[in-house]
Design a protein around this motif. Structure first.
Motif, mmCIF file in Angstrom:
data_model
loop_
_atom_site.group_PDB
_atom_site.id
_atom_site.type_symbol
_atom_site.label_atom_id
_atom_site.label_comp_id
_atom_site.label_asym_id
_atom_site.label_seq_id
_atom_site.Cartn_x
_atom_site.Cartn_y
_atom_site.Cartn_z
ATOM 1 N N MET A 1 0.841 -1.195 0.000
ATOM 2 C CA MET A 1 0.000 0.000 0.000
ATOM 3 C C MET A 1 0.877 1.246 0.000
ATOM 4 O O MET A 1 1.776 1.379 0.816
ATOM 5 N N LYS A 2 0.603 2.133 -0.929
ATOM 6 C CA LYS A 2 1.318 3.407 -0.976
ATOM 7 C C LYS A 2 0.533 4.448 -0.186
ATOM 8 O O LYS A 2 -0.678 4.568 -0.346
ATOM 9 N N VAL A 3 1.246 5.179 0.669
ATOM 10 C CA VAL A 3 0.627 6.231 1.470
ATOM 11 C C VAL A 3 1.232 7.567 1.061
ATOM 12 O O VAL A 3 2.453 7.728 1.045
ATOM 13 N N LEU A 4 0.364 8.518 0.739
ATOM 14 C CA LEU A 4 0.796 9.874 0.404
ATOM 15 C C LEU A 4 0.497 10.778 1.595
ATOM 16 O O LEU A 4 -0.627 10.779 2.115
ATOM 17 N N VAL A 5 1.506 11.524 2.048
ATOM 18 C CA VAL A 5 1.343 12.402 3.199
ATOM 19 C C VAL A 5 1.628 13.845 2.778
ATOM 20 O O VAL A 5 2.704 14.134 2.244
ATOM 21 N N ALA A 6 0.676 14.734 3.029
ATOM 22 C CA ALA A 6 0.864 16.149 2.713
ATOM 23 C C ALA A 6 1.404 16.882 3.940
ATOM 24 O O ALA A 6 0.938 16.660 5.056
ATOM 25 N N VAL A 7 2.406 17.732 3.730
ATOM 26 C CA VAL A 7 2.975 18.520 4.826
ATOM 27 C C VAL A 7 3.002 19.990 4.413
ATOM 28 O O VAL A 7 2.983 20.316 3.231
ATOM 29 N N LYS A 8 3.055 20.863 5.421
ATOM 30 C CA LYS A 8 3.060 22.295 5.140
ATOM 31 C C LYS A 8 4.113 23.005 5.981
ATOM 32 O O LYS A 8 4.328 22.649 7.137
ATOM 33 N N ARG A 9 4.741 24.004 5.395
ATOM 34 C CA ARG A 9 5.718 24.847 6.076
ATOM 35 C C ARG A 9 4.994 25.994 6.768
ATOM 36 O O ARG A 9 4.261 26.756 6.121
ATOM 37 N N VAL A 10 5.189 26.106 8.086
ATOM 38 C CA VAL A 10 4.536 27.165 8.866
ATOM 39 C C VAL A 10 5.549 27.767 9.831
ATOM 40 O O VAL A 10 6.642 27.233 10.024
ATOM 41 N N ILE A 11 5.175 28.861 10.452
ATOM 42 C CA ILE A 11 6.004 29.420 11.514
ATOM 43 C C ILE A 11 6.012 28.454 12.693
ATOM 44 O O ILE A 11 4.980 27.904 13.067
ATOM 45 N N ASP A 12 7.192 28.220 13.261
ATOM 46 C CA ASP A 12 7.311 27.320 14.403
ATOM 47 C C ASP A 12 6.342 27.743 15.510
ATOM 48 O O ASP A 12 6.214 28.934 15.819
ATOM 49 N N TYR A 13 5.665 26.750 16.092
ATOM 50 C CA TYR A 13 4.622 27.091 17.067
ATOM 51 C C TYR A 13 5.171 27.724 18.345
ATOM 52 O O TYR A 13 4.405 28.302 19.135
ATOM 53 N N ASN A 14 6.492 27.636 18.567
ATOM 54 C CA ASN A 14 7.089 28.265 19.742
ATOM 55 C C ASN A 14 7.394 29.754 19.534
ATOM 56 O O ASN A 14 7.759 30.449 20.483
ATOM 57 N N VAL A 15 7.272 30.213 18.296
ATOM 58 C CA VAL A 15 7.634 31.589 17.952
ATOM 59 C C VAL A 15 6.445 32.518 18.187
ATOM 60 O O VAL A 15 5.307 32.206 17.828
ATOM 61 N N LYS A 16 6.707 33.665 18.784
ATOM 62 C CA LYS A 16 5.672 34.684 18.945
ATOM 63 C C LYS A 16 5.517 35.447 17.631
ATOM 64 O O LYS A 16 6.474 36.017 17.116
ATOM 65 N N GLU A 51 5.937 0.510 9.301
ATOM 66 C CA GLU A 51 6.621 -0.344 10.266
ATOM 67 C C GLU A 51 5.796 -1.573 10.620
ATOM 68 O O GLU A 51 6.350 -2.629 10.961
ATOM 69 N N LYS A 52 4.471 -1.466 10.531
ATOM 70 C CA LYS A 52 3.599 -2.616 10.786
ATOM 71 C C LYS A 52 3.522 -3.560 9.595
ATOM 72 O O LYS A 52 2.922 -4.634 9.694
ATOM 73 N N GLY A 53 4.100 -3.145 8.459
ATOM 74 C CA GLY A 53 4.048 -3.968 7.263
ATOM 75 C C GLY A 53 2.804 -3.747 6.432
ATOM 76 O O GLY A 53 2.586 -4.450 5.433
ATOM 77 N N VAL A 54 1.986 -2.762 6.805
ATOM 78 C CA VAL A 54 0.768 -2.460 6.043
ATOM 79 C C VAL A 54 1.104 -1.601 4.832
ATOM 80 O O VAL A 54 0.665 -1.877 3.716
ATOM 81 N N ALA A 55 1.866 -0.548 5.040
ATOM 82 C CA ALA A 55 2.285 0.331 3.943
ATOM 83 C C ALA A 55 3.620 -0.136 3.386
ATOM 84 O O ALA A 55 4.498 -0.585 4.130
ATOM 85 N N THR A 56 3.773 -0.050 2.074
ATOM 86 C CA THR A 56 5.028 -0.424 1.422
ATOM 87 C C THR A 56 5.873 0.794 1.062
ATOM 88 O O THR A 56 7.091 0.689 0.938
ATOM 89 N N GLU A 57 5.217 1.951 0.909
ATOM 90 C CA GLU A 57 5.936 3.168 0.542
ATOM 91 C C GLU A 57 5.215 4.381 1.105
ATOM 92 O O GLU A 57 3.988 4.453 1.077
ATOM 93 N N GLN A 111 -3.069 4.417 -2.077
ATOM 94 C CA GLN A 111 -4.260 3.804 -1.489
ATOM 95 C C GLN A 111 -4.765 4.615 -0.296
ATOM 96 O O GLN A 111 -5.916 4.489 0.105
ATOM 97 N N LEU A 112 -3.881 5.433 0.272
ATOM 98 C CA LEU A 112 -4.275 6.237 1.429
ATOM 99 C C LEU A 112 -3.566 7.587 1.373
ATOM 100 O O LEU A 112 -2.356 7.643 1.112
ATOM 101 N N VAL A 113 -4.317 8.647 1.622
ATOM 102 C CA VAL A 113 -3.757 10.000 1.713
ATOM 103 C C VAL A 113 -4.008 10.496 3.134
ATOM 104 O O VAL A 113 -5.151 10.485 3.604
#
Length: 254
Positions: A1-16, A51-57, A111-113
């Motif tokens: 199973m291929k898993v696609l993960v979307a990520v976003k660049r934001v200001i670090d949450y520790n920054v005022k 790591e569980k062997g469910v996703a291959t990539e 197969q999963l986003v």
């Protein structure tokens, strides 16, 4: 199973956060940037499935400026196998991001986003839902538990426990599907130095919105940005009658 993960660049949450003097936008000068915390949870869940062997990539993807490759490298260090960067200097709103991700889904056929439920900068909570609508895939939002019933092949079932106002709700989806993560899904790991070094050699493909045949320019005009109002100091009252009087005549809340 291929898993696609979307990520976003934001200001670090520790920054005022600082606002520009002309109130035109948030001041990003010399500000530390990081991966959106909800996106970290999404990456962690995808890596755990592998790591569980469910996703291959596990494939990480982001839409944004060249500097956003830093967050993709972070995802690679956390366990993603490769990354895709849809590079643009435009201000990308929810619909533009969803359109770009939909094209990547069309090409990669995962197969999963998995996405974070929202980004801490705009707090819109829209991209996952828009992506599901554009791709015609079933969706489960605010996931606090994700269980794949089968080996992750198309048509297999995905059970998602999601947080709702009344408690918890468990739903079943057919893969492929879109899932957005809530805070209690997992606790993201820290990237180890050897993994950070290995991430530099992992594949990172760069495409543009034009390559995907789309436009991501924002249709929303930012008019003004203001910091929150300064909190006023409290006062002490000598009696209940005085408290009621102030609430009624000064605060005008009763």
């Amino acid at each position: 199973m291929k898993v696609l993960v979307a990520v976003k660049r934001v200001i670090d949450y520790n920054v005022k956060i600082r606002v520009k003097p002309d109130n035109s936008d948030v001041d990003l000068t010399n500000v530390k940037m990081a991966m959106n915390p909800f996106c970290e949870i999404a990456v962690e869940e995808a890596v755990r499935l592998k790591e569980k062997g469910v996703a291959t990539e596990v494939v990480a993807v982001t839409v944004g400026p060249k500097a956003a490759q830093e967050q993709l490298r972070t995802a690679l260090a956390l366990g993603a196998d490769r990354a895709i960067h849809v590079e643009t200097d435009e201000r990308v709103e929810s619909l533009g991001a969803a359109k770009a991700l939909a094209k990547v889904v069309e090409q990669e056929r995962p197969q999963l986003v998995i996405l974070g439920k929202q980004a801490i900068d705009s707090d819109n909570n829209q991209v996952g839902q828009m992506l599901a609508a554009l791709t015609g895939m079933p969706q489960a939002t605010f996931a606090s538990e994700v269980v794949v019933d089968g080996n992750g092949s198309e048509g297999d079932k995905l059970k998602v426990t999601r947080e709702i106002d009344g408690g918890l709700q468990t739903i079943e989806l057919a893969l492929p599907a879109v899932v957005t993560t809530d805070l209690r899904l997992n606790e993201p790991r820290y990237a180890k130095l050897p993994d950070i070094m290995k991430a530099k050699k992992k594949p990172l493909d760069v495409v543009t919105p034009a390559d995907l045949g789309i436009e991501v320019a924002s249709r929303v005009k930012l008019l003004k940005v203001e910091p929150p109002a300064e909190r006023q100091g409290g006062v002490k009252v000598g009696s209940v009658d005085e408290l009621v009087d102030k609430l009624k005549n000064e605060a005008k809340v009763i």
